[in-house]
Design an enzyme around this catalytic site. Sequence first.
Site, PDB file in Angstrom:
ATOM      1  N   GLU A 283       0.894  -1.170   0.000  1.00 59.13           N
ATOM      2  CA  GLU A 283       0.000   0.000   0.000  1.00 59.13           C
ATOM      3  C   GLU A 283       0.919   1.203   0.000  1.00 59.13           C
ATOM      4  O   GLU A 283       1.517   1.556   1.026  1.00 59.13           O
ATOM      5  CB  GLU A 283      -0.918  -0.036   1.231  1.00 59.13           C
ATOM      6  CG  GLU A 283      -2.130   0.870   1.109  1.00 59.13           C
ATOM      7  CD  GLU A 283      -1.822   2.310   1.479  1.00 59.13           C
ATOM      8  OE1 GLU A 283      -1.607   3.121   0.546  1.00 59.13           O
ATOM      9  OE2 GLU A 283      -1.789   2.613   2.660  1.00 59.13           O
TER      10      GLU A 283
ATOM     11  N   CYS B   9      -1.742   9.206   2.447  1.00 60.45           N
ATOM     12  CA  CYS B   9      -1.460   8.782   1.074  1.00 60.45           C
ATOM     13  C   CYS B   9      -2.612   9.075   0.114  1.00 60.45           C
ATOM     14  O   CYS B   9      -2.412   9.113  -1.098  1.00 60.45           O
ATOM     15  CB  CYS B   9      -1.078   7.314   1.028  1.00 60.45           C
ATOM     16  SG  CYS B   9      -2.246   6.218   1.830  1.00 60.45           S
TER      17      CYS B   9
END
Length: 483
Positions: free
Chosen positions: A257, A291
């Site tokens: 991720e 993110c």
Amino acid sequence: MERRHRLWLDGSWTESRDVREIRAPYTGRRAARADQADASQMRRALAAAAGAFPRLRALSRHARSRLLAAMAAGLQARRAELVEMMALEAGKPVALADVEVSRAAATFTAAAEEAKRYGGEVIPIDIDPSGRAFAPAVSYWAPRGPLLAITPFNFPLNLAAHKVAPALAVGAPVLLKPAPQAPGPATLLAQVFESALRSGDAQEPIPAAALQVLNCPNDVASLAVTDPKIATLSFTGSAAVGWRLQGQAVGKKVALELGGNAAVIVHRDADLPRAAARCAAGGFAYAGQVCISVQRILVHEDVSARFCRLLLRETARLGVGDPFDARTTVGPLIDPAAADRVLSWIAEAKIRGARVVTGGTRKGNVIAPTVLTRVRPDMKVVCEEIFGPVVVLESYSDFGLALEAVNASRYGLQAGVFTDSARLIAEAVSRLEVGAVLVNEVPAYRADVMPYGGVKASGLGREGVRYAMEDYSERRTVVTWRG
């Protein structure tokens, strides 16, 4: 009294010769000290994880579910400590840290429920003459083996939960390496696990090495990345590090991720006040150190001027500064180097013609929320992940070209589209190269039970409890001849 984050190694709290300081991002003062595992301690942890695997996978679903539910309750009980630690070590505003505790507890609760129903499927194989002599096949999920989980500083509790909870649910031991900047929440998570062990079922004791937490230097972590005892590597962090680790983790299942530079398209029919409010929150909360933080906003040229005014108004309403102030939304960058980098990218954009509409100033590690216009596609503030409180505004005339601009990024985590047009929504969902499209919402939104992850440079695999459980498992099929 100053905290010391010891190693949780094979069921005991262990010290090391290498103890490093943790600095508070807001004040710069020493916040804690953290023991760093050496190579021999890492090898002990790897052996303990391998030894715990047969016992953990043999536990009943009831026992695993009960453990996870106890950990959810333990997190709730230690909410105040966790909030304080995230604010101190990670610089996360207390209001956002409180939400993170709730999300982490919910992640463990979801895993407790999924552990009960995570099964498989029955597959009829007598669909042609050759299969008539066989009973229906059974395909079920079996844990792959020990998991190495490497987590970042920005969600030091919930991103650990998203790796630990699904692994325990399937019966895979976890070796957790937290971020060096903010290891405290992972240490508290290990304490919660220890308490859950003591309150467990005497008929089915949980192996103490089902969860181990080791702070360690990168060279020591590399021993685990390459060790054959680790079956799965789950990493959350930068793209450069993630793809390098994938190359080292030969023969392992790898879930990554990674980063993004999330875009939002605001069409001319959008609810502009709501879109502006959500973009301000989604771009600047926790100083943009997320993110899926909003970084690029593409606005239809017919409404771009009005949207810019609304965005500036919403940005001015955000509390900036001390993470221990309940009114703060925008706290400090994690360290001086991060603040230096963000300001250098802003300066580079200005030199090349970008305009700073608001922000761009610094006090300590706190950078004021910054909005840039007149940017170019090859500027770092546009094409790279800034991971700071900066958004760029661009205008477009054609919706299809706006989609192409979003897809021009090497990243593909999430994107948002504000419009009431069913046709444009369908076009965006079909064409956008991302892991998720948020309709009339910013890409910074994530529900912890949904599949979450990206494409292109943004990673491999999916998080979200059920989907991570699949990544940490492998299908096993049973075929029986019945004569």
